[in-house]
Enzyme design. Structure first.
Site, PDB file in Angstrom:
ATOM      1  N   CYS A  56      34.537   7.269  61.376  1.00 30.72           N
ATOM      2  CA  CYS A  56      33.153   6.848  61.149  1.00 30.72           C
ATOM      3  C   CYS A  56      32.247   8.043  60.916  1.00 30.72           C
ATOM      4  O   CYS A  56      31.148   7.898  60.379  1.00 30.72           O
ATOM      5  CB  CYS A  56      32.654   6.016  62.317  1.00 30.72           C
ATOM      6  SG  CYS A  56      32.643   6.871  63.892  1.00 30.72           S
ATOM      7  N   SER A  72      33.946  -1.287  62.135  1.00 25.76           N
ATOM      8  CA  SER A  72      33.137  -1.331  60.925  1.00 25.76           C
ATOM      9  C   SER A  72      31.806  -2.034  61.168  1.00 25.76           C
ATOM     10  O   SER A  72      31.671  -2.861  62.079  1.00 25.76           O
ATOM     11  CB  SER A  72      33.898  -2.065  59.805  1.00 25.76           C
ATOM     12  OG  SER A  72      33.979  -3.457  60.093  1.00 25.76           O
ATOM     13  N   GLU A  92      29.434   0.684  68.345  1.00 25.54           N
ATOM     14  CA  GLU A  92      29.555   1.966  67.642  1.00 25.54           C
ATOM     15  C   GLU A  92      30.182   1.665  66.285  1.00 25.54           C
ATOM     16  O   GLU A  92      31.367   1.356  66.191  1.00 25.54           O
ATOM     17  CB  GLU A  92      30.440   2.933  68.436  1.00 25.54           C
ATOM     18  CG  GLU A  92      30.561   4.302  67.802  1.00 25.54           C
ATOM     19  CD  GLU A  92      31.403   5.261  68.619  1.00 25.54           C
ATOM     20  OE1 GLU A  92      32.077   6.124  68.009  1.00 25.54           O
ATOM     21  OE2 GLU A  92      31.404   5.147  69.863  1.00 25.54           O
ATOM     22  N   TRP A 145      41.589   1.272  64.957  1.00 27.47           N
ATOM     23  CA  TRP A 145      42.918   1.879  64.845  1.00 27.47           C
ATOM     24  C   TRP A 145      42.877   3.384  64.572  1.00 27.47           C
ATOM     25  O   TRP A 145      43.917   4.031  64.597  1.00 27.47           O
ATOM     26  CB  TRP A 145      43.711   1.201  63.715  1.00 27.47           C
ATOM     27  CG  TRP A 145      42.923   0.992  62.459  1.00 27.47           C
ATOM     28  CD1 TRP A 145      42.296  -0.153  62.058  1.00 27.47           C
ATOM     29  CD2 TRP A 145      42.640   1.960  61.447  1.00 27.47           C
ATOM     30  NE1 TRP A 145      41.629   0.045  60.871  1.00 27.47           N
ATOM     31  CE2 TRP A 145      41.834   1.327  60.464  1.00 27.47           C
ATOM     32  CE3 TRP A 145      42.985   3.301  61.264  1.00 27.47           C
ATOM     33  CZ2 TRP A 145      41.371   1.989  59.332  1.00 27.47           C
ATOM     34  CZ3 TRP A 145      42.527   3.965  60.125  1.00 27.47           C
ATOM     35  CH2 TRP A 145      41.733   3.307  59.184  1.00 27.47           C
ATOM     36  N   ASN A 146      41.715   3.955  64.297  1.00 28.00           N
ATOM     37  CA  ASN A 146      41.726   5.370  63.893  1.00 28.00           C
ATOM     38  C   ASN A 146      41.932   6.329  65.067  1.00 28.00           C
ATOM     39  O   ASN A 146      42.581   7.363  64.931  1.00 28.00           O
ATOM     40  CB  ASN A 146      40.469   5.730  63.089  1.00 28.00           C
ATOM     41  CG  ASN A 146      39.181   5.357  63.794  1.00 28.00           C
ATOM     42  OD1 ASN A 146      39.182   4.682  64.822  1.00 28.00           O
ATOM     43  ND2 ASN A 146      38.063   5.791  63.231  1.00 28.00           N
ATOM     44  N   ALA A 158      43.056  -2.977  67.805  1.00 26.16           N
ATOM     45  CA  ALA A 158      43.408  -3.266  66.417  1.00 26.16           C
ATOM     46  C   ALA A 158      44.913  -3.536  66.321  1.00 26.16           C
ATOM     47  O   ALA A 158      45.722  -2.840  66.944  1.00 26.16           O
ATOM     48  CB  ALA A 158      43.030  -2.094  65.526  1.00 26.16           C
TER      49      ALA A 158
END
Length: 341
Positions: free
Chosen positions: A278, A225, A244, A147-148, A173
């Site tokens: 990340c 994650s 990733e 979602w980022n 997401a």
């Protein structure tokens, strides 16, 4: 809002939906289909039906299709940026438009890279024989994204997969499903054959798990994650994987560093996307001889440039955290830092 499967906009087979909310205000954005395993299976079946004919298209035909997607994104630039801010929370002027611009680049890079994807004529051990290496599409690629960066992270996987002749089943997401549907609309308008690109919204533990472990997918791309990445790898055992995953990288400032540049870089590392990255600077390791000078510079820049507020306001540079889970995590990080002095 609907999912996109086999060239059609559809609801979940169950008819279930979930409510998408703005992370900035908590207001309801809309109802999103809550897909399940049956929906993922339907999309995977559609992708398999389309795989053979899509793989037979030329690299130049697929490149043209990728450029069409880029064209639609450029036409919808304002709409996509607005949706991104509404759904993800990142500031409109300082971050959302930048992500849309980067999104266009991903599709255009994939288009041009597809044209340059080559085989090779390797040396043969046997006289009079030739060894020819030809690259072929894997088939159906499942894509599971975070979602980022709801636009660029999916494009990083989807665009190259399509350009190389694979079909795609994507699940985003849930907390940025509205942005995902907006991006899917651009791909749909580019008029790819039915089943080549599919979007299924719903819980990652269900839809993502089905996409990862279903024998109808032949490769999996995941961004997210480390914990979830391990689960995806276990579910997709034996398949080609691109993972990733999250990091915990520090910003290291040595005693001979240019402190002005170091402070500039640290502001970006720590506050871009509200630190939800990340590659965020989660720790600052500063040489004791320059600690005070560096902290002074950093404090000044944070005071001058980091403006928390309405993400749609022109002057805002820091938007809200995207969801309750990450807010709890952030509170724990801050409390730990305060406790440790």
């Amino acid at each position: 809002m609907q999912m996109f499967v086999a060239g059609e906009w559809v609801g979940a087979a169950s008819g279930d939906t979930f409510v998408a909310e703005s992370p900035a205000t908590g207001e309801e954005i809309g109802a999103v289909p809550e897909g399940g395993r049956e929906d993922a299976q339907r999309a995977i079946n559609a992708a398999n039906r389309a795989a053979e004919s899509w793989a037979r298209t030329t690299a130049f035909e697929r490149a043209a299709a990728m450029h069409r997607v880029g064209d639609v994104i450029e036409e919808r630039r304002d709409e996509l940026a607005h949706t991104l801010t509404l759904d993800q929370g990142k500031p409109l002027r300082t971050e959302a438009y930048d992500e849309v611009e980067e999104l266009v680049g991903y599709w255009r890079m994939a288009a041009e890279d597809a044209k340059r994807l080559e085989g090779r004529l390797a040396n043969s051990f046997s006289p009079g024989k030739r060894v020819l290496l030809i690259r072929r599409p894997r088939g159906v690629v499942g894509v599971i994204t975070p979602w980022n960066w709801p636009y660029t992270m999916p494009a990083e996987l989807i665009a190259p997969a399509l350009a190389c002749g694979n079909t795609v089943v994507w699940t985003p997401a849930s907390t940025t499903a509205v942005a995902a549907i907006a991006l899917a609309g651009c791909v749909a308008e580019a008029d790819l054959p039915p089943g080549v690109f599919n979007l299924v919204t719903g819980p990652g533990a269900i839809v993502g798990d089905e996409i990862a472990r279903n024998p109808g997918t032949h490769g999996i791309g995941f961004i997210g994650s480390t914990e979830t990445g391990r689960k995806v790898a276990e579910a997709a055992v034996g398949k080609a994987l691109v993972l990733e995953l999250g990091g915990n990288g520090p910003v290291v400032v040595l005693d001979d560093a240019d402190l002005d540049q170091a402070a500039e870089a640290t502001v970006t590392a720590c506050f871009l996307c509200a630190g939800q990255s990340c590659t965020a600077g989660e720790r600052l390791l500063v040489h004791r001889d320059v600690r005070e000078a560096f902290v002074s510079r950093l404090a000044r820049l944070v005071t001058e440039r980091v403006v928390l507020g309405d993400p749609f306001a022109d002057g805002t540079t820091l938007g809200p955290l995207n969801n309750a889970g990450v807010a709890v995590k952030m509170d724990a990080h801050v409390a730990d830092a305060v406790e440790r002095g």
